[in-house]
Design a protein around this motif. Sequence first.
Motif: not given
Length: 220
Positions: A31-35, A39-53, A113-122
């Motif tokens: 859930i992005f409370e302030k989306h 544009r895709a926004q950084p997601c804390d739960r995916l932060a480790t994936l982002r730092t991977k590369y 490390g980012a997701l976009l409501p709507g588009a990521s689920d599409v």
Amino acid sequence: HGIVHADINAENCCLDDEGRAKLIDFGNAVIFEKHQGRRAQPCDRLATLRTKYIHNPRFPSWERHTFPMSIAKLISEVERPRNVEVYCGPGTLYDPELFTGNLAAAPPETLRGALLPGASDVYGVAVLLWWMLTGEESPFEIDISGERAEFVGWAFYYRQSSEEQLAFIRSNLERNLLSSLAAQLSKEELRSLASWLCSALAEAPERRPRAGPPLQGAAS
């Protein structure tokens, strides 16, 4: 509404008493409370994936925060000059446990490390539709072995032009279409489905369609 389901698959889709499709099990939802915006926004739960590369020590500091960067640009301007492979190859295999939801339906922005409501689920809907039409888990080669995942197909597909991507989706859809559907779908309907799939699988989430796939022929 600022929500990404993040786990779209056949088990999480059902029909109510009136035959309307329903999406269930929001246990992996983000859930992005302030989306705002598309544009895709950084997601804390995916932060480790982002730092991977993005934070790979072999990338200069100014490149670590170039976000988002297309896969084609990443390969040509970062990977090849420094002999680093991001989506496949030794040292860049991803831990499936770090992903949110269905790994096979994870969109490219997930690894940033980012997701976009709507588009990521599409994107997830497109992968689900591919499975419904072909019986294959994904239109791309994703190697999941043990505790590691390797996105081999992305490195090939997203380096191609939009015309080549459409030709890839269309030819693979026609070749792998389930025999039970072959008699129900005309060539025009197949082309329409391939066009929607190609748009829904776009690397940039803001370029994915907001409308669902044309399923009249398949639904009948």
